[in-house]
Design a protein around this motif. Structure first.
Motif, PDB file in Angstrom:
ATOM      1  N   ILE A 151      28.396  50.358  30.486  1.00 50.03           N
ATOM      2  CA  ILE A 151      29.171  49.022  30.252  1.00 50.03           C
ATOM      3  C   ILE A 151      30.437  48.875  29.551  1.00 50.03           C
ATOM      4  N   VAL A 152      31.139  48.230  30.215  1.00 51.15           N
ATOM      5  CA  VAL A 152      32.715  48.302  29.710  1.00 51.15           C
ATOM      6  C   VAL A 152      33.339  47.074  29.621  1.00 51.15           C
ATOM      7  N   GLY A 153      34.643  46.906  29.028  1.00 47.87           N
ATOM      8  CA  GLY A 153      35.288  45.661  28.717  1.00 47.87           C
ATOM      9  C   GLY A 153      35.600  45.454  27.337  1.00 47.87           C
ATOM     10  N   PHE A 161      35.350  53.375  27.400  1.00 45.27           N
ATOM     11  CA  PHE A 161      36.373  53.139  28.531  1.00 45.27           C
ATOM     12  C   PHE A 161      37.794  52.783  28.053  1.00 45.27           C
ATOM     13  N   GLY A 162      37.879  51.798  26.921  1.00 45.63           N
ATOM     14  CA  GLY A 162      39.028  51.567  26.542  1.00 45.63           C
ATOM     15  C   GLY A 162      40.132  52.511  26.015  1.00 45.63           C
ATOM     16  N   ILE A 189      30.458  49.038  34.854  1.00 38.97           N
ATOM     17  CA  ILE A 189      30.517  47.664  35.160  1.00 38.97           C
ATOM     18  C   ILE A 189      30.902  47.002  34.056  1.00 38.97           C
ATOM     19  N   ASP A 190      31.406  45.860  33.996  1.00 36.67           N
ATOM     20  CA  ASP A 190      31.997  45.067  33.322  1.00 36.67           C
ATOM     21  C   ASP A 190      30.978  44.185  32.370  1.00 36.67           C
ATOM     22  N   VAL A 191      31.101  44.134  31.155  1.00 33.14           N
ATOM     23  CA  VAL A 191      30.025  43.580  30.332  1.00 33.14           C
ATOM     24  C   VAL A 191      29.674  42.093  30.821  1.00 33.14           C
ATOM     25  N   ASP A 192      30.646  41.341  31.125  1.00 32.79           N
ATOM     26  CA  ASP A 192      30.388  40.034  31.572  1.00 32.79           C
ATOM     27  C   ASP A 192      29.583  39.976  32.784  1.00 32.79           C
ATOM     28  N   ASP A 193      29.793  41.026  33.768  1.00 36.74           N
ATOM     29  CA  ASP A 193      28.992  41.046  34.927  1.00 36.74           C
ATOM     30  C   ASP A 193      27.526  41.297  34.552  1.00 36.74           C
ATOM     31  N   ARG A 288      40.785  46.891  37.858  1.00 40.58           N
ATOM     32  CA  ARG A 288      42.070  46.467  37.314  1.00 40.58           C
ATOM     33  C   ARG A 288      41.881  45.191  36.324  1.00 40.58           C
ATOM     34  N   THR A 289      41.124  44.304  36.904  1.00 39.91           N
ATOM     35  CA  THR A 289      40.898  43.109  35.708  1.00 39.91           C
ATOM     36  C   THR A 289      40.193  43.648  34.498  1.00 39.91           C
ATOM     37  N   THR A 290      39.139  44.527  34.728  1.00 43.18           N
ATOM     38  CA  THR A 290      38.613  44.969  33.657  1.00 43.18           C
ATOM     39  C   THR A 290      39.515  46.025  32.644  1.00 43.18           C
ATOM     40  N   LEU A 291      40.331  46.548  33.178  1.00 42.87           N
ATOM     41  CA  LEU A 291      41.116  47.569  32.455  1.00 42.87           C
ATOM     42  C   LEU A 291      42.418  46.562  31.623  1.00 42.87           C
ATOM     43  N   GLU A 292      42.701  45.421  32.534  1.00 44.65           N
ATOM     44  CA  GLU A 292      43.649  44.755  31.979  1.00 44.65           C
ATOM     45  C   GLU A 292      43.043  44.024  30.649  1.00 44.65           C
ATOM     46  N   ARG A 293      41.773  43.594  30.678  1.00 41.21           N
ATOM     47  CA  ARG A 293      41.170  42.779  29.768  1.00 41.21           C
ATOM     48  C   ARG A 293      40.852  43.909  28.676  1.00 41.21           C
ATOM     49  N   ALA A 294      40.575  45.069  28.885  1.00 41.94           N
ATOM     50  CA  ALA A 294      40.443  46.230  27.921  1.00 41.94           C
ATOM     51  C   ALA A 294      41.597  46.403  27.052  1.00 41.94           C
TER      52      ALA A 294
END
Length: 324
Positions: A151-153, A161-162, A189-193, A288-294
């Motif tokens: 789980i990442v984000g 991940f970060g 997998i993104d934490v919000d997913d 890419r979205t998760t990477l940008e948020r991270a």
């Protein structure tokens, strides 16, 4: 009104699950040790799950949904015994680490699990497997088991991940050390997913197990995307795995590690099937979205801060100087 009990609910993932239920208009109660606030609108009940009487204040009502995230099998078993009879549906958040083997790429939810824990001293895989066993034994026909991968984000307390997008941003035009394993796998997998699917299976009262995992990709592709997001223009310097191990660089996580890097004999860990997750309508945000948020989160906390996982920049530069 839907009554939801979160056994936890104040931590990184648990709070997001609680927020999903609150947004849906549910009445949410969080049982936690304290020290952190429950999400706005949720009721916080403070208690220690080592205390056998901790569930007594919760056993006097019917729960439409109970969500448990514990990584201690004894806690899960005690909760099931105390509250299982008053729960219409139960969701246990387990882990892909509960599987017995990590050698089979593409394995689905039918793969064998690790032996269930028999004591609190058993490892994480056996604790999660033991938690699942307790839920299945008492609630087989009204329980969902979610097995997330990594789980990442934003807000990730493990710093795994970060690390990469943060280090690439910090390095700028400078070199970054990577393992020489371009075909190695990554599956996140993104934490919000995960929060979304935990809410969905409870809302629909899904019964069964589901791997909550992203699509598999190669480490090289992951690093390319992270590099682009970070704006890194320096070199990626690949070091042989044996050389890294000899220089006390650890796999996967923790201090002086290269996060997400795994031994070559674990290809199944980063290639679990997510077919059931997809069939259930599970969402996967673009990497890419998760990477940008991270990265935004990492910048807010400081790119050069002390980390729970990864290499310090001075250690990394020293290693780069030693590479033949």
């Amino acid at each position: 009104m839907t009554d939801v009990l979160l056994l936890g609910g104040t931590g990184w993932l648990g709070a997001r699950i609680a927020e999903r239920w609150l947004d849906a208009g549910a009445h949410v109660t969080c049982l936690a040790r304290g020290g952190r606030e429950a999400p706005y609108g949720a009721r916080l009940v403070t208690g220690d799950r080592d205390d056998p009487a901790v569930y007594s204040v919760l056993a006097d009502r019917q729960w439409d949904e109970v969500v448990d995230i514990s990584s201690r099998a004894s806690h899960v078993a005690a909760a099931v015994a105390a509250l299982g009879g008053s729960a219409r549906h139960w969701t246990y958040v387990s882990s892909v680490s509960a599987y017995a083997s990590n050698t089979d790429p593409g394995a689905d939810e039918s793969a064998a699990l690790a032996d269930p824990a028999t004591s609190d001293a058993d490892d994480y895989a056996r604790q999660k497997s033991g938690g699942e066993a307790a839920v299945r034994a008492a609630l087989a026909h009204r329980a969902a088991v979610i097995r997330p991968g990594l789980i990442v984000g934003p807000g990730d307390p493990t710093d795994r991940f970060g690390y990469w997008v943060s280090r690439l941003a910090l390095a700028g035009a400078g070199p970054v050390l990577i393992p020489d394993t371009p075909r190695a796998g990554v599956q996140v997998i993104d934490v919000d997913d995960v929060a979304d699917v935990a809410h969905a299976v409870g809302r629909e009262m899904f019964v069964g197990a589901v791997n909550a995992v992203g699509d598999p990709l190669h480490l090289a592709a992951f690093l390319d995307e992270a590099r682009d997001v970070a704006g890194h223009t320096g070199a990626l310097v690949a070091a042989p795995p044996d050389w890294l191990v000899q220089h006390d660089v650890a796999y996967w996580a923790g201090p002086r590690s290269l996060p997400l890097w795994l031994p070559a004999d674990m290809p199944g860990f980063t290639s679990r099937s997510n077919a059931t997750y997809r069939l259930l309508g599970g969402r996967l945000r673009p990497l890419r979205t998760t990477l940008e948020r991270a990265l935004a989160d990492e910048r807010s906390r400081g790119l050069d801060r002390p980390r729970a996982a990864g290499l310090r920049r001075d250690d990394e530069l020293a290693l780069l100087a030693e590479l033949p």
